[in-house]
Design a protein around this motif. Structure first.
Motif, PDB file in Angstrom:
ATOM      1  N   GLY A  21       0.816  -1.205   0.000  1.00  0.00           N
ATOM      2  CA  GLY A  21       0.000   0.000   0.000  1.00  0.00           C
ATOM      3  C   GLY A  21       0.851   1.257   0.000  1.00  0.00           C
ATOM      4  N   ASN A  22       0.163   2.368   0.187  1.00  0.00           N
ATOM      5  CA  ASN A  22       0.835   3.670   0.087  1.00  0.00           C
ATOM      6  C   ASN A  22       1.868   3.881   1.191  1.00  0.00           C
ATOM      7  N   THR A  23       1.479   3.554   2.425  1.00  0.00           N
ATOM      8  CA  THR A  23       2.442   3.778   3.511  1.00  0.00           C
ATOM      9  C   THR A  23       3.596   2.776   3.450  1.00  0.00           C
ATOM     10  N   ALA A  24       3.291   1.540   3.013  1.00  0.00           N
ATOM     11  CA  ALA A  24       4.380   0.547   2.911  1.00  0.00           C
ATOM     12  C   ALA A  24       5.395   0.980   1.847  1.00  0.00           C
ATOM     13  N   PRO A  90      -1.584   3.988   7.782  1.00  0.00           N
ATOM     14  CA  PRO A  90      -2.646   4.747   7.107  1.00  0.00           C
ATOM     15  C   PRO A  90      -3.552   5.404   8.142  1.00  0.00           C
ATOM     16  N   PHE A  92      -6.974   5.563   9.589  1.00  0.00           N
ATOM     17  CA  PHE A  92      -8.226   4.796   9.634  1.00  0.00           C
ATOM     18  C   PHE A  92      -9.115   5.478  10.663  1.00  0.00           C
ATOM     19  N   PHE A  93     -10.247   5.991  10.209  1.00  0.00           N
ATOM     20  CA  PHE A  93     -11.169   6.709  11.099  1.00  0.00           C
ATOM     21  C   PHE A  93     -10.422   7.732  11.963  1.00  0.00           C
ATOM     22  N   THR A 139      -8.588  11.485   2.153  1.00  0.00           N
ATOM     23  CA  THR A 139      -9.252  12.776   1.961  1.00  0.00           C
ATOM     24  C   THR A 139      -8.239  13.918   2.109  1.00  0.00           C
ATOM     25  N   LEU A 144      -7.219  16.156   9.002  1.00  0.00           N
ATOM     26  CA  LEU A 144      -7.031  14.730   8.704  1.00  0.00           C
ATOM     27  C   LEU A 144      -6.038  14.042   9.651  1.00  0.00           C
ATOM     28  N   LEU A 172      -4.421  10.158  -0.910  1.00  0.00           N
ATOM     29  CA  LEU A 172      -3.950   8.837  -1.369  1.00  0.00           C
ATOM     30  C   LEU A 172      -4.974   7.808  -0.912  1.00  0.00           C
TER      31      LEU A 172
HETATM   32  C1  LIG Z   1     -10.936   1.015   7.657  1.00  0.00           C
HETATM   33  C2  LIG Z   1     -10.504   2.234   6.882  1.00  0.00           C
HETATM   34  C3  LIG Z   1     -10.700   3.479   7.440  1.00  0.00           C
HETATM   35  C4  LIG Z   1     -10.276   4.618   6.749  1.00  0.00           C
HETATM   36  N1  LIG Z   1     -10.450   5.839   7.333  1.00  0.00           N
HETATM   37  C5  LIG Z   1     -10.045   6.954   6.671  1.00  0.00           C
HETATM   38  C6  LIG Z   1     -10.213   8.246   7.251  1.00  0.00           C
HETATM   39  O1  LIG Z   1     -10.723   8.410   8.364  1.00  0.00           O
HETATM   40  N2  LIG Z   1      -9.799   9.318   6.548  1.00  0.00           N
HETATM   41  C7  LIG Z   1      -9.219   9.201   5.315  1.00  0.00           C
HETATM   42  O2  LIG Z   1      -8.875  10.203   4.714  1.00  0.00           O
HETATM   43  N3  LIG Z   1      -9.011   7.978   4.763  1.00  0.00           N
HETATM   44  C8  LIG Z   1      -9.404   6.861   5.409  1.00  0.00           C
HETATM   45  N4  LIG Z   1      -9.205   5.625   4.840  1.00  0.00           N
HETATM   46  C9  LIG Z   1      -8.433   5.528   3.573  1.00  0.00           C
HETATM   47  C10 LIG Z   1      -6.936   5.213   3.811  1.00  0.00           C
HETATM   48  O3  LIG Z   1      -6.356   6.082   4.763  1.00  0.00           O
HETATM   49  C11 LIG Z   1      -6.161   5.367   2.511  1.00  0.00           C
HETATM   50  O4  LIG Z   1      -6.681   4.466   1.550  1.00  0.00           O
HETATM   51  C12 LIG Z   1      -4.658   5.150   2.670  1.00  0.00           C
HETATM   52  O5  LIG Z   1      -3.984   5.573   1.500  1.00  0.00           O
HETATM   53  C13 LIG Z   1      -4.323   3.699   2.918  1.00  0.00           C
HETATM   54  O6  LIG Z   1      -2.943   3.547   3.105  1.00  0.00           O
HETATM   55  P1  LIG Z   1      -2.227   2.129   2.881  1.00  0.00           P
HETATM   56  O7  LIG Z   1      -2.325   1.852   1.393  1.00  0.00           O
HETATM   57  O8  LIG Z   1      -0.857   2.291   3.345  1.00  0.00           O
HETATM   58  O9  LIG Z   1      -3.005   1.142   3.694  1.00  0.00           O
HETATM   59  C14 LIG Z   1      -9.651   4.482   5.475  1.00  0.00           C
HETATM   60  C15 LIG Z   1      -9.496   3.209   4.921  1.00  0.00           C
HETATM   61  C16 LIG Z   1      -9.923   2.093   5.604  1.00  0.00           C
HETATM   62  C17 LIG Z   1      -9.717   0.728   4.988  1.00  0.00           C
END
Ligand SMILES: Cc1cc2nc3c(=O)[nH]c(=O)nc-3n(C[C@H](O)[C@H](O)[C@H](O)COP(=O)(O)O)c2cc1C
Length: 205
Positions: A21-24, A90, A92-93, A139, A144, A172
């Motif tokens: 993913g993006n952070t990885a 990432p 999450f909420f 977002t 954020l 992202l």
């Molecule tokens: C369970 C869940 C909750 C999330 N909550 C938010 C959030 O509160 N705000 C936001 O902007 N994105 C939220 N996202 C989107 C992720 O932050 C976003 O896709 C991020 O790029 C994921 O990073 P990763 O690819 O490293 O996992 C959420 C995604 C998931 C699956």
């Protein structure tokens, strides 16, 4: 572990459930940078570990040791033996991922050790480790990262760590989105390299 070292030990913690993913992707760049900056880097992929959430039984009350025996102890010992941590999660909420939060919560046993068992004073807290934090959210809102940074601040305090730098990326969402932003990847590499150099010089740069 404290002070400057020629080849500082850094632990890199992958907090996303997505392997690529993006952070990885950003964290891998930071790891490459840190290695090029002279650090020895140990990587921990939280989704591969068996780690229970904190059960709030306070077995740690006695000696500050968590009674749940799983992969937490290994992760804890690596982090506490390092001079630097690069943590990526990432949003999450509006806070960290569940994987990352489980790790943070299990460090409550260290909080208990410091402040209840050993009765250390919080106003005499020393910060002898440094942290580089990487986060991505989908977002673009101004707030954020407010929640995630608060959680991080109190987690870092428990592990005697000051926040050296935070790389926070908005907009992202899908896996691979970060690849459309080569400047973010360059920034993560550069931050990793400067982080290793800062640790080896014992300065903040
Ligand atoms: C369970 C869940 C909750 C999330 N909550 C938010 C959030 O509160 N705000 C936001 O902007 N994105 C939220 N996202 C989107 C992720 O932050 C976003 O896709 C991020 O790029 C994921 O990073 P990763 O690819 O490293 O996992 C959420 C995604 C998931 C699956």
């Amino acid at each position: 572990m404290t002070g400057a070292a020629k080849h500082p030990k850094i632990v890199a913690v992958y907090g996303s459930p997505r392997r690529k993913g993006n952070t990885a992707t950003l964290l891998k760049k930071a790891v490459n940078g840190a290695q090029d900056g002279g650090a020895r880097v140990e990587e921990i992929v939280l989704r591969d570990l068996k780690m229970s959430p904190c059960l709030e039984i306070y077995g740690c009350n006695k000696a500050g040791e968590c009674l749940l025996k799983d992969d937490f102890q290994k992760a804890r010992d690596l982090i506490l033996a390092s001079q630097g941590l690069i943590l990526a999660s990432p949003v999450f909420f509006y806070t960290v991922s569940a994987h990352t939060k489980i790790l943070m919560d299990r460090f409550q046993s260290l909080w208990v050790k410091k402040y209840w068992v050993e009765q250390n004073r919080r106003d005499q807290q020393t910060f002898n480790r440094k942290g580089l934090f990487i986060a991505a959210g989908a977002t673009k809102g101004k707030k954020l990262f407010d929640g995630i940074l608060l959680s991080l601040r109190y987690f870092f305090e428990v592990i005697d760590m000051e926040l050296w730098k935070a790389l926070l990326y908005r907009g992202l969402d899908f896996e691979g989105d970060v690849l459309k932003h080569p400047q973010y990847l360059d920034e993560a590499y550069q931050a990793g390299k400067e982080f290793a150099e800062a640790l080896s010089h014992g300065s903040k740069i």
